[in-house]
Scaffold this active site. Structure first.
Site, PDB file in Angstrom:
ATOM      1  CE  LYS A 215      -1.691   1.605   3.925  1.00 19.56           C
ATOM      2  NZ  LYS A 215      -1.518   3.051   4.153  1.00 19.56           N
TER       3      LYS A 215
ATOM      4  NE  ARG B   7      -0.323  12.993   7.900  1.00 19.98           N
ATOM      5  CZ  ARG B   7      -0.252  14.310   8.082  1.00 19.98           C
ATOM      6  NH1 ARG B   7      -1.275  14.958   8.590  1.00 19.98           N
ATOM      7  NH2 ARG B   7       0.832  14.969   7.747  1.00 19.98           N
TER       8      ARG B   7
ATOM      9  CB  CYS C  70      -2.620  11.984  11.860  1.00 23.47           C
ATOM     10  SG  CYS C  70      -2.243  10.230  11.665  1.00 23.47           S
TER      11      CYS C  70
ATOM     12  NE  ARG D 146       0.807  10.287  10.075  1.00 19.22           N
ATOM     13  CZ  ARG D 146       0.425   9.176   9.437  1.00 19.22           C
ATOM     14  NH1 ARG D 146       1.302   8.458   8.783  1.00 19.22           N
ATOM     15  NH2 ARG D 146      -0.828   8.800   9.430  1.00 19.22           N
TER      16      ARG D 146
ATOM     17  CG  LEU E 229      10.600  17.847   6.780  1.00 17.04           C
ATOM     18  CD1 LEU E 229      11.044  16.424   7.096  1.00 17.04           C
ATOM     19  CD2 LEU E 229      11.757  18.810   6.964  1.00 17.04           C
TER      20      LEU E 229
ATOM     21  CG  ASP F 155       3.418   1.654   9.399  1.00 13.81           C
ATOM     22  OD1 ASP F 155       3.032   2.502  10.224  1.00 13.81           O
ATOM     23  OD2 ASP F 155       3.432   1.860   8.175  1.00 13.81           O
TER      24      ASP F 155
ATOM     25  NE  ARG G  25      -6.410   4.539   6.283  1.00 15.50           N
ATOM     26  CZ  ARG G  25      -5.309   4.810   7.009  1.00 15.50           C
ATOM     27  NH1 ARG G  25      -5.300   4.624   8.305  1.00 15.50           N
ATOM     28  NH2 ARG G  25      -4.233   5.259   6.424  1.00 15.50           N
TER      29      ARG G  25
END
Length: 429
Positions: free
Chosen positions: A22, A100, A124, A129, A133, A314, A406
């Site tokens: 993903k 996002r 979030c 986050r 940048l 994650d 998701r």
């Protein structure tokens, strides 16, 4: 609202196909905005996040067709994306707020069209986050950017110009956004302290297949020589290392043996090392990784999340579920996101012994978890509760599984095929 019911205590035995990543597929889909020809992506997972980004691209004027797999024994869909005519340069809040990664359209739209208006992603669950940048990097490439009314208004009417961009810290999203923008910039761009994740390298391979010139992806220094235009290409998405790592932990927590078809040991080396210390055997076979828990309970092992090639954030929730059943204690430290322990109270409802101290959680293993009603708070937290349910005594009901959809395709089917007693309850059924 869908729920998942698990009756735990069964070791998992069987084969699980690992789908496309993903986190690689989303920037690859955004890259289609860089060309007026068709970009064909193979081995895509069919997930809610893919659908969300598809809807966003369609409102930009992109044409998308999908074909692909239909059973748990197969994996991979094919997406043909044509951005021949971009009719809107605005990514609206109603779509961006759902995911996002939608901010990844900013660089491609700006590079190809000379302007973009993209909603700020907003809050979030797992942390702030920010996209500072991304913005600072695009300004280094010559863009004029204004933040107003919750949107990023970016302009580069004369095009972007290559530059050296030094990231204050590695950022996967910013690295990807700037790689894409720099592909159509005038001159060379060098990204210093760039993210090294496999998904970044996969995007670079796709950009090169489209006629771009990207070198160094996979290291912390990436060079992009801009070209005047990119063309269409066909690209196969890499296997999902987070899905693979999740099923590695599923085998570990249930005491079973699973063959992960298509998984790549190089991409989950840090996970394999941690689990081998905990008493799990991870070995390469002809077409798969074989995961087997050695005799007895898991052994408590300390874990710290880090950017790739370190242990992935994650997989932090999943390894915590496993350590909750281990012999001894484990200290789990989260260095990437400041609010990624929301699964802790839910695991404790199942009998886990976990105490959070700032950015660290002390996990003291218990002999047995027990089933309970629990609630998912984010994508990876949701699957950690499924893993805990697989190991627990009795029945576990996981609520709010839309989070799960998701990032995991046909999770219940894949686990059930390996002997898990798991089913989805639709609309309170």
């Amino acid at each position: 609202m869908d729920r998942i019911r698990i009756r735990g205590g069964r070791p998992l035995e069987g084969r699980i196909p690992i789908g496309g990543a993903k986190n690689a597929a989303l920037p690859l889909m955004a890259a289609a905005l860089l060309t007026d020809e068709t970009l064909t992506l193979e081995n895509l997972p069919f997930l809610a996040d893919i659908t969300t980004l598809s809807h966003l691209l369609v409102q930009h004027g992109v044409s998308i067709t999908m074909t692909g797999a239909s059973s748990a024994a197969e994996t991979g869909h094919t997406l043909a994306i044509s951005a021949k005519h971009i009719v809107s340069m605005t990514a609206p809040y109603d779509l961006v707020r759902k995911m996002r990664a939608s901010v990844l359209v900013l660089g491609p739209l700006l590079a190809r069209c000379g302007a973009a208006k993209v909603s700020l992603p907003g809050g979030c669950a797992i942390g702030t986050r920010p996209i500072d940048l991304h913005i600072a990097g695009l300004e280094r490439l010559g863009a004029t950017i204004e933040l107003a009314n919750g949107y990023v208004h970016a302009h580069a009417p004369k095009g972007l110009v290559g530059a050296e961009i030094v990231f204050a810290k590695p950022s996967v999203g910013a690295t990807e956004n700037l790689m894409m923008a720099a592909s159509l910039a005038d001159g060379e761009t060098v990204l210093v302290n760039a993210a090294r994740e496999p998904e970044v390298a996969d995007l670079a391979r796709c950009l090169n297949a489209m006629g771009g010139h990207v070198t160094g992806a996979g290291s912390d220094r990436i060079a992009v020589s801009g070209v005047s235009r990119l063309h269409g290409a066909r690209h196969r998405v890499i296997p999902d290392r987070i899905e693979a790592g999740t099923y590695v932990i599923a085998a570990a927590i249930t005491g079973g043996t699973i063959d992960l078809v298509g998984a790549n040991i190089r991409d989950i080396a840090a996970v394999a090392r941690i689990l081998e210390e905990a008493g799990v055997v991870v070995s390469e076979a002809a077409d798969c990784l074989r995961v087997t828990r050695a005799n007895g309970r898991l052994i408590g092992v300390d874990v710290m999340t880090e950017p790739f090639p370190g242990f992935p954030t994650d997989l932090q929730a999943q390894i915590m579920a496993a350590m909750a059943t281990a012999s001894g204690a484990a200290m789990i430290t989260e260095t990437i996101f400041e609010n990624r322990f929301m699964h802790v109270p839910e695991l404790c409802r199942m009998g886990a012994n976990i105490n959070v101290h700032g950015a660290s959680a002390m996990v003291r293993g218990v002999p047995e978890l027990t089933g309970a009603q629990v609630m998912a708070t984010d994508l990876r937290a949701s699957v950690s509760l499924v893993l805990a349910g697989l190991a627990a005594k009795g029945e576990t009901i996981v609520n709010r599984v839309y989070h799960l959809d998701r990032g995991y395709e046909r999770l219940e089917e894949k686990l059930a095929a390996c002997g898990a007693n798991i089913e989805r309850l639709v609309d309170g059924g």
